[in-house]
Design a protein around this motif. Structure first.
Motif, PDB file in Angstrom:
ATOM      1  N   ALA A   1       9.127  23.403  44.871  1.00 17.01           N
ATOM      2  CA  ALA A   1       8.736  22.036  45.203  1.00 17.01           C
ATOM      3  C   ALA A   1       7.654  21.547  44.502  1.00 17.01           C
TER       4      ALA A   1
ATOM      5  N   VAL B   1      13.443  16.460  35.801  1.00 18.01           N
ATOM      6  CA  VAL B   1      12.318  17.287  36.258  1.00 18.01           C
ATOM      7  C   VAL B   1      12.901  18.015  37.567  1.00 18.01           C
ATOM      8  N   ALA B   2      13.433  17.156  38.541  1.00 17.11           N
ATOM      9  CA  ALA B   2      13.736  17.899  39.838  1.00 17.11           C
ATOM     10  C   ALA B   2      15.198  18.551  39.528  1.00 17.11           C
TER      11      ALA B   2
ATOM     12  N   GLY C   1      14.156  22.061  38.122  1.00 15.75           N
ATOM     13  CA  GLY C   1      13.486  22.716  39.262  1.00 15.75           C
ATOM     14  C   GLY C   1      14.620  23.248  40.369  1.00 15.75           C
ATOM     15  N   ILE C   2      15.685  22.398  40.936  1.00 10.34           N
ATOM     16  CA  ILE C   2      16.659  23.028  41.796  1.00 10.34           C
ATOM     17  C   ILE C   2      17.281  24.241  41.152  1.00 10.34           C
TER      18      ILE C   2
ATOM     19  N   ARG D   1      12.330  11.590  36.168  1.00 11.12           N
ATOM     20  CA  ARG D   1      11.834  12.348  37.199  1.00 11.12           C
ATOM     21  C   ARG D   1      13.049  13.078  37.972  1.00 11.12           C
ATOM     22  N   VAL D   2      14.113  12.286  37.781  1.00 12.39           N
ATOM     23  CA  VAL D   2      15.396  13.126  38.407  1.00 12.39           C
ATOM     24  C   VAL D   2      15.581  14.287  37.431  1.00 12.39           C
TER      25      VAL D   2
ATOM     26  N   GLY E   1      11.496  17.825  31.339  1.00 13.84           N
ATOM     27  CA  GLY E   1      11.706  16.410  31.671  1.00 13.84           C
ATOM     28  C   GLY E   1      11.635  15.461  30.532  1.00 13.84           C
TER      29      GLY E   1
ATOM     30  N   ILE F   1       8.206  20.953  40.790  1.00 13.83           N
ATOM     31  CA  ILE F   1       8.729  19.581  40.575  1.00 13.83           C
ATOM     32  C   ILE F   1       7.699  18.403  40.796  1.00 13.83           C
ATOM     33  N   VAL F   2       7.103  18.544  41.956  1.00 14.75           N
ATOM     34  CA  VAL F   2       6.123  17.533  42.182  1.00 14.75           C
ATOM     35  C   VAL F   2       4.833  17.200  41.054  1.00 14.75           C
TER      36      VAL F   2
ATOM     37  N   MET G   1       7.629  22.478  33.109  1.00 17.07           N
ATOM     38  CA  MET G   1       8.402  21.333  33.897  1.00 17.07           C
ATOM     39  C   MET G   1       8.338  20.183  33.630  1.00 17.07           C
TER      40      MET G   1
ATOM     41  N   ILE H   1       6.497  15.959  37.877  1.00 16.71           N
ATOM     42  CA  ILE H   1       6.704  14.529  37.843  1.00 16.71           C
ATOM     43  C   ILE H   1       5.427  13.851  37.416  1.00 16.71           C
TER      44      ILE H   1
END
Length: 550
Positions: free
Chosen positions: A407, A178-179, A182-183, A175-176, A159, A410-411, A155, A414
């Protein structure tokens, strides 16, 4: 493999973009849309647990072999090995050799037997003739530990890589990214299950091998299809760039201490046969013969890819030079994209970047489905429900687990952005080799092995690997690199390292085996009938089919 992220700090926040960000994002989006469409199409029949965890065991040996290659060749293999060879020549290429030899261990010792004994997860094999509850808990903890650290590294790498190629400079923008990765991955896993994930991995493996093959031919063609000419030219460029002679064909450019290299080699070669997401792929084929066949396919494809990396690495050394690679955002990890840009300009760079992005998505999806299967099958069904959960309940829990794990990834991704993610991946391999492999081999081959031996082996290997890495130079205490002005260690400006080696393999792997032995011989537990049943099943497959349908 992903261990190759360990060669350099994680991709730093991008100060510059490479190529055309609009073109790069367009290629990324095309790939995501096509793969999502395929996942939706193939996943429409995902009804029961066998469909969700093992793709209905409907994949052929060849399909599964390609998917294994897709699972195994992570972005760090592609980006990291090319950079390692460009900067360190022989020492970098030894990573390729270690990862390839690892597959022989998996083929000869694990693949077929595992397919015959198990149902969905590694814990199925470990708990077959031991006490279910404590062994499944230990196996689930080990699986989650390996998957989590592996996931985190992917992850964070995603990013950094995507931020570099899209020209995203702000930390918030990264960060967006990476998110977003993940999504998309969570959707693949929750909706597609193993069937959807496998098709994503097959597509990605084909793209990656074709892309690397194209670069391989292109680079060699520039040097009259002569590898010796290329290596000679790379040595000349490196020497003039650094102002001193440097022979990339000689060992010792990266590993001054041979014990350090032996320790890392042990983790790489033995870790693969204990990686839960690789082991789980053996359950997606209908027979043990197909499991064996899939590993043969994987070995050929992975071997071919690693041969390509040799030329890509020397090509990057010759066309770019070490200074340009080290000073680029992402340092060694940017060697392959920079080489693609040098060879074919913006469009070729966009395609290769899209392939690298696809690579991250496929590997992350494979890891997530493994971890969610372990939580639902090993923890929820066996421990919470005493083995009485329906397949529908199990799949529901697996999907919820995938959402939670996504989730967390993702965290974690980041938080790990811009950090040296070396220790995460080294840890994944070290845990797999120290905790999982001794227990798997003892379970399959040692008649006397029992529950205490399994628990001591898993927990002992796990704790020793984690402890040694925390106090290793990978986390703190390495000298500052004069080119980058930063320490390659994860934590800057502190030094609490007590263990001298980068990888704990040379200590923690033998310790896992020794603890498994001591735990076994100090316990009286022994079930001769259950071992005989397991031996017959593992060698012949008799009873395995019934087990997969009950």
């Amino acid at each position: 493999m992903s261990a190759l992220v360990s060669l350099t700090p994680a991709l730093a926040p991008a100060a510059t973009s490479v190529g055309n960000p609009t073109l790069n994002i367009a290629i990324f989006l095309v790939f995501v849309v096509i793969t999502l469409a395929i996942v939706i199409k193939v996943a429409s029949g995902n009804k029961g647990a066998a469909e969700y965890y093992a793709g209905g065991r409907a994949f052929t040996g060849r399909q599964n072999g390609i998917a294994i290659a897709g699972d195994y060749l992570s972005a760090a293999s592609f980006l990291g090995i090319a950079g390692a060879i460009a900067l360190n020549g022989y020492d970098g290429f030894l990573y390729s050799i270690g990862f390839l030899v690892a597959w022989l261990v998996a083929l000869l010792l694990v693949a077929e037997l595992l397919r015959n004994v198990g149902k969905y997860t590694m814990a199925d094999v470990l708990s077959f003739r031991l006490r279910q509850r404590p062994v499944r808990i230990a196996a689930a903890i080990s699986t989650l530990a390996v998957s989590f650290f592996y996931l985190l590294a992917q992850m964070a790498g995603a990013g950094g890589l995507v931020a570099l190629l899209l020209g995203i400079e702000s930390a918030a923008g990264q960060r967006v990214v990476v998110a977003a990765v993940g999504i998309v991955m969570i959707f693949y896993v929750i909706y597609g299950g193993m069937k959807g994930t496998t098709w994503v991995q097959i597509i990605k493996a084909v793209l990656l091998i074709v892309g690397a093959g194209l670069m391989f031919v292109w680079v060699l063609a520039k040097f009259g299809l002569n590898l010796s000419t290329l290596i000679g030219a790379a040595n000349e460029t490196t020497a003039s760039d650094l102002g001193k002679a440097r022979d990339l064909t000689q060992p010792g450019l990266q590993y001054k201490n041979p014990i350090d290299f032996i320790s890392l080699s042990m983790a790489l070669v033995l870790g693969t046969a204990g990686l839960p997401h690789v082991l789980m792929r053996f359950y997606t084929v209908p027979t043990s013969r197909e499991a064996r066949r899939s590993v043969v396919w994987a070995i050929w494809l992975i071997g071919l890819f690693y041969l390509f990396t040799l030329v890509l690495g020397f090509g990057a050394a010759q066309m770019l030079g070490p200074s340009e690679i080290k000073n680029a955002p992402g340092a060694a990890n940017s060697a392959a994209p920079l080489l693609a840009f040098e060879l074919g300009g913006e469009i070729f760079l966009g395609i290769i970047s899209g392939v690298a992005f696809a690579t991250i998505l496929a590997v992350v999806a494979g890891l997530t489905i493994t971890a969610s299967a372990s939580l639902s099958h090993d923890v929820y069904n066996t421990i919470v429900k005493d083995g009485n959960a329906t397949p529908e309940e199990e799949v529901k829990v697996a999907r919820i687990s995938a959402l939670v794990l996504g989730a967390v990834a993702i965290v974690g991704g980041i938080f790990a952005m811009g950090q040296n993610i070396a220790f995460l991946v080294a840890l994944a391999f070290a845990i797999a080799a120290s905790a999982n492999l001794p227990t798997i081999l003892y379970s399959l081959f040692w008649k006397r092995f029992n529950t205490r031996g399994a628990l001591w082996s898993i927990y002992g290997g796990l704790l020793s690997a984690i402890t040694l890495i925390i106090f290793s130079p990978v986390v703190s205490g390495k000298a500052v690199d004069p080119v980058t002005g930063k320490s390659p260690s994860m934590l800057q400006g502190v030094d609490f390292h007590l263990f001298p080696l980068d990888n704990p393999g040379i200590i923690s792997i033998p310790l896992g085996f020794i603890l498994g032995y001591i735990g076994t011989v100090t316990s009286k537990e022994y079930n001769a009938a259950k071992y005989a049943e397991m031996e017959v099943r593992s060698l012949t497959g008799v009873g395995a089919e019934a087990a997969t349908h009950h």
